[in-house]
Design a protein around this motif. Structure first.
Motif, PDB file in Angstrom:
ATOM      1  N   ASP A   1     -13.705  48.946  25.776  1.00  0.00           N
ATOM      2  CA  ASP A   1     -14.857  48.120  26.139  1.00  0.00           C
ATOM      3  C   ASP A   1     -15.830  48.127  24.969  1.00  0.00           C
ATOM      4  OD1 ASP A   1     -17.052  46.843  27.199  1.00  0.00           O
ATOM      5  OD2 ASP A   1     -17.252  48.175  28.925  1.00  0.00           O
ATOM      6  N   LYS A   2     -15.813  47.065  24.191  1.00  0.00           N
ATOM      7  CA  LYS A   2     -16.675  46.979  23.008  1.00  0.00           C
ATOM      8  C   LYS A   2     -18.152  46.890  23.371  1.00  0.00           C
ATOM      9  CE  LYS A   2     -13.152  45.104  20.035  1.00  0.00           C
ATOM     10  NZ  LYS A   2     -12.682  44.054  19.163  1.00  0.00           N
ATOM     11  N   THR A   3     -18.458  46.564  24.616  1.00  0.00           N
ATOM     12  CA  THR A   3     -19.856  46.467  25.027  1.00  0.00           C
ATOM     13  C   THR A   3     -20.389  47.773  25.619  1.00  0.00           C
ATOM     14  OG1 THR A   3     -19.301  45.658  27.239  1.00  0.00           O
ATOM     15  CG2 THR A   3     -19.568  44.003  25.502  1.00  0.00           C
ATOM     16  N   ALA A   4     -19.524  48.761  25.783  1.00  0.00           N
ATOM     17  CA  ALA A   4     -19.947  50.039  26.374  1.00  0.00           C
ATOM     18  C   ALA A   4     -20.949  50.736  25.455  1.00  0.00           C
ATOM     19  CB  ALA A   4     -18.745  50.933  26.627  1.00  0.00           C
ATOM     20  N   SER A   5     -21.935  51.363  26.054  1.00  0.00           N
ATOM     21  CA  SER A   5     -22.948  52.070  25.275  1.00  0.00           C
ATOM     22  C   SER A   5     -22.493  53.480  24.903  1.00  0.00           C
ATOM     23  CB  SER A   5     -24.260  52.132  26.056  1.00  0.00           C
ATOM     24  OG  SER A   5     -24.066  52.828  27.274  1.00  0.00           O
ATOM     25  N   ILE A   6     -21.379  53.923  25.484  1.00  0.00           N
ATOM     26  CA  ILE A   6     -20.829  55.243  25.169  1.00  0.00           C
ATOM     27  C   ILE A   6     -19.360  55.085  24.786  1.00  0.00           C
ATOM     28  CG2 ILE A   6     -22.440  56.564  26.591  1.00  0.00           C
ATOM     29  CD1 ILE A   6     -20.347  56.581  28.820  1.00  0.00           C
ATOM     30  N   SER A   7     -18.845  56.071  24.064  1.00  0.00           N
ATOM     31  CA  SER A   7     -17.449  56.029  23.622  1.00  0.00           C
ATOM     32  C   SER A   7     -16.495  56.541  24.683  1.00  0.00           C
ATOM     33  CB  SER A   7     -17.274  56.849  22.350  1.00  0.00           C
ATOM     34  OG  SER A   7     -18.004  56.273  21.305  1.00  0.00           O
ATOM     35  N   GLY A   8     -17.002  57.438  25.526  1.00  0.00           N
ATOM     36  CA  GLY A   8     -16.167  58.013  26.568  1.00  0.00           C
ATOM     37  C   GLY A   8     -16.991  58.873  27.490  1.00  0.00           C
ATOM     38  N   GLU A   9     -16.359  59.300  28.585  1.00  0.00           N
ATOM     39  CA  GLU A   9     -17.031  60.174  29.545  1.00  0.00           C
ATOM     40  C   GLU A   9     -15.979  60.811  30.444  1.00  0.00           C
ATOM     41  OE1 GLU A   9     -19.527  58.082  32.384  1.00  0.00           O
ATOM     42  OE2 GLU A   9     -18.200  56.350  32.305  1.00  0.00           O
TER      43      GLU A   9
ATOM     44  N   LYS B   1     -15.360  61.826  34.354  1.00  0.00           N
ATOM     45  CA  LYS B   1     -15.845  61.702  35.718  1.00  0.00           C
ATOM     46  C   LYS B   1     -14.652  61.668  36.663  1.00  0.00           C
ATOM     47  CE  LYS B   1     -16.435  56.690  35.650  1.00  0.00           C
ATOM     48  NZ  LYS B   1     -17.324  55.571  35.816  1.00  0.00           N
ATOM     49  N   ASP B   2     -14.841  62.274  37.801  1.00  0.00           N
ATOM     50  CA  ASP B   2     -13.821  62.292  38.850  1.00  0.00           C
ATOM     51  C   ASP B   2     -12.460  62.765  38.351  1.00  0.00           C
ATOM     52  OD1 ASP B   2     -15.780  61.241  40.585  1.00  0.00           O
ATOM     53  OD2 ASP B   2     -15.249  59.197  40.013  1.00  0.00           O
ATOM     54  N   GLY B   3     -12.442  63.793  37.514  1.00  0.00           N
ATOM     55  CA  GLY B   3     -11.182  64.368  37.051  1.00  0.00           C
ATOM     56  C   GLY B   3     -10.452  63.567  35.991  1.00  0.00           C
ATOM     57  N   SER B   4     -11.119  62.595  35.397  1.00  0.00           N
ATOM     58  CA  SER B   4     -10.492  61.782  34.353  1.00  0.00           C
ATOM     59  C   SER B   4     -11.409  61.660  33.144  1.00  0.00           C
ATOM     60  CB  SER B   4     -10.180  60.377  34.872  1.00  0.00           C
ATOM     61  OG  SER B   4      -9.208  60.418  35.885  1.00  0.00           O
ATOM     62  N   ILE B   5     -10.784  61.617  31.976  1.00  0.00           N
ATOM     63  CA  ILE B   5     -11.508  61.345  30.744  1.00  0.00           C
ATOM     64  C   ILE B   5     -11.332  59.847  30.475  1.00  0.00           C
ATOM     65  CG2 ILE B   5     -11.706  61.793  28.274  1.00  0.00           C
ATOM     66  CD1 ILE B   5     -10.409  64.526  28.775  1.00  0.00           C
ATOM     67  N   TYR B   6     -12.425  59.120  30.532  1.00  0.00           N
ATOM     68  CA  TYR B   6     -12.396  57.676  30.274  1.00  0.00           C
ATOM     69  C   TYR B   6     -12.747  57.437  28.813  1.00  0.00           C
ATOM     70  CZ  TYR B   6     -12.081  56.968  35.270  1.00  0.00           C
ATOM     71  OH  TYR B   6     -11.651  56.972  36.580  1.00  0.00           O
ATOM     72  N   ILE B   7     -11.890  56.706  28.135  1.00  0.00           N
ATOM     73  CA  ILE B   7     -12.092  56.385  26.727  1.00  0.00           C
ATOM     74  C   ILE B   7     -12.353  54.886  26.623  1.00  0.00           C
ATOM     75  CG2 ILE B   7     -11.092  56.450  24.408  1.00  0.00           C
ATOM     76  CD1 ILE B   7     -11.393  59.243  25.688  1.00  0.00           C
ATOM     77  N   TYR B   8     -13.504  54.526  26.042  1.00  0.00           N
ATOM     78  CA  TYR B   8     -13.895  53.124  25.937  1.00  0.00           C
ATOM     79  C   TYR B   8     -13.695  52.545  24.539  1.00  0.00           C
ATOM     80  CZ  TYR B   8     -16.056  54.500  30.323  1.00  0.00           C
ATOM     81  OH  TYR B   8     -16.267  54.998  31.578  1.00  0.00           O
ATOM     82  N   GLU B   9     -13.349  53.392  23.578  1.00  0.00           N
ATOM     83  CA  GLU B   9     -13.133  52.933  22.203  1.00  0.00           C
ATOM     84  C   GLU B   9     -11.884  52.073  22.125  1.00  0.00           C
ATOM     85  OE1 GLU B   9     -14.845  53.086  19.485  1.00  0.00           O
ATOM     86  OE2 GLU B   9     -16.414  54.461  20.114  1.00  0.00           O
ATOM     87  N   ALA B  10     -11.972  50.937  21.430  1.00  0.00           N
ATOM     88  CA  ALA B  10     -10.822  50.043  21.283  1.00  0.00           C
ATOM     89  C   ALA B  10      -9.908  50.494  20.140  1.00  0.00           C
ATOM     90  CB  ALA B  10     -11.297  48.618  21.040  1.00  0.00           C
ATOM     91  N   ASP B  11     -10.478  51.070  19.098  1.00  0.00           N
ATOM     92  CA  ASP B  11      -9.720  51.527  17.940  1.00  0.00           C
ATOM     93  C   ASP B  11      -8.967  52.818  18.274  1.00  0.00           C
ATOM     94  OD1 ASP B  11      -9.242  51.557  14.906  1.00  0.00           O
ATOM     95  OD2 ASP B  11     -10.141  53.535  15.289  1.00  0.00           O
ATOM     96  N   GLY B  12      -7.701  52.882  17.900  1.00  0.00           N
ATOM     97  CA  GLY B  12      -6.856  54.028  18.218  1.00  0.00           C
ATOM     98  C   GLY B  12      -7.376  55.352  17.697  1.00  0.00           C
ATOM     99  N   GLU B  13      -7.748  55.400  16.412  1.00  0.00           N
ATOM    100  CA  GLU B  13      -8.247  56.650  15.815  1.00  0.00           C
ATOM    101  C   GLU B  13      -9.548  57.093  16.480  1.00  0.00           C
ATOM    102  OE1 GLU B  13      -6.903  58.855  13.624  1.00  0.00           O
ATOM    103  OE2 GLU B  13      -5.115  57.624  13.920  1.00  0.00           O
ATOM    104  N   LYS B  14     -10.428  56.144  16.708  1.00  0.00           N
ATOM    105  CA  LYS B  14     -11.693  56.471  17.372  1.00  0.00           C
ATOM    106  C   LYS B  14     -11.438  56.933  18.811  1.00  0.00           C
ATOM    107  CE  LYS B  14     -14.722  53.451  14.691  1.00  0.00           C
ATOM    108  NZ  LYS B  14     -15.562  52.245  14.731  1.00  0.00           N
ATOM    109  N   ALA B  15     -10.459  56.335  19.459  1.00  0.00           N
ATOM    110  CA  ALA B  15     -10.123  56.724  20.838  1.00  0.00           C
ATOM    111  C   ALA B  15      -9.633  58.166  20.885  1.00  0.00           C
ATOM    112  CB  ALA B  15      -9.073  55.771  21.411  1.00  0.00           C
ATOM    113  N   ILE B  16      -8.793  58.546  19.921  1.00  0.00           N
ATOM    114  CA  ILE B  16      -8.288  59.926  19.865  1.00  0.00           C
ATOM    115  C   ILE B  16      -9.422  60.895  19.575  1.00  0.00           C
ATOM    116  CG2 ILE B  16      -6.818  61.506  18.538  1.00  0.00           C
ATOM    117  CD1 ILE B  16      -4.825  59.109  18.288  1.00  0.00           C
ATOM    118  N   GLN B  17     -10.301  60.534  18.652  1.00  0.00           N
ATOM    119  CA  GLN B  17     -11.450  61.392  18.339  1.00  0.00           C
ATOM    120  C   GLN B  17     -12.362  61.530  19.560  1.00  0.00           C
ATOM    121  OE1 GLN B  17     -11.279  63.012  15.503  1.00  0.00           O
ATOM    122  NE2 GLN B  17     -13.025  64.198  16.138  1.00  0.00           N
TER     123      GLN B  17
END
Length: 111
Positions: A36-44, A46-62
């Motif tokens: 989600d390029k419009t997300a104000s955060i890269s990840g979070e 919640k509810d037992g899951s790590i949500y990753i909002y970064e579209a770029d693969g390397e940034k998503a892994i980081q």
């Protein structure tokens, strides 16, 4: 779901397994890639899951690494300390209330 989405989701799942094994942890966490390029955060977490909002693969892994470390520190250090402080406050609450009431009685007789 596109091939790229499926591939990156799989990569993130494998990375979470690798990190858990490397850290010697048996975590009941899942990873969900929701670019989600419009997300104000890269990840979070919640509810037992790590949500990753970064579209770029390397940034998503980081972001996955960042969120996992943040989760571990919060769940194992911060939350227990907050719970302990809340117990201490609760334990003293009755004493503090009684002392306050004594002072109110004393001052109300004086004035």
């Amino acid at each position: 779901m596109s091939r790229k989405t499926t591939e990156l989701q799989s990569i993130l799942e494998e990375e979470l397994k690798r990190l858990s094994a490397k850290l010697g942890l048996n975590l009941d966490l899942k990873v969900v890639w929701m670019p989600d390029k419009t997300a104000s955060i890269s990840g979070e977490v919640k509810d037992g899951s790590i949500y990753i909002y970064e579209a770029d693969g390397e940034k998503a892994i980081q972001t996955l690494k960042h969120e996992l470390i943040d989760y571990l520190i919060t769940s194992r250090i911060v939350k227990p300390l907050v719970n302990l402080l809340n117990l201490l406050i609760k334990a003293r609450e009755a004493e503090i209330y009684k002392e306050k009431e004594k002072l109110v009685e004393i001052f109300s007789k004086i004035i």
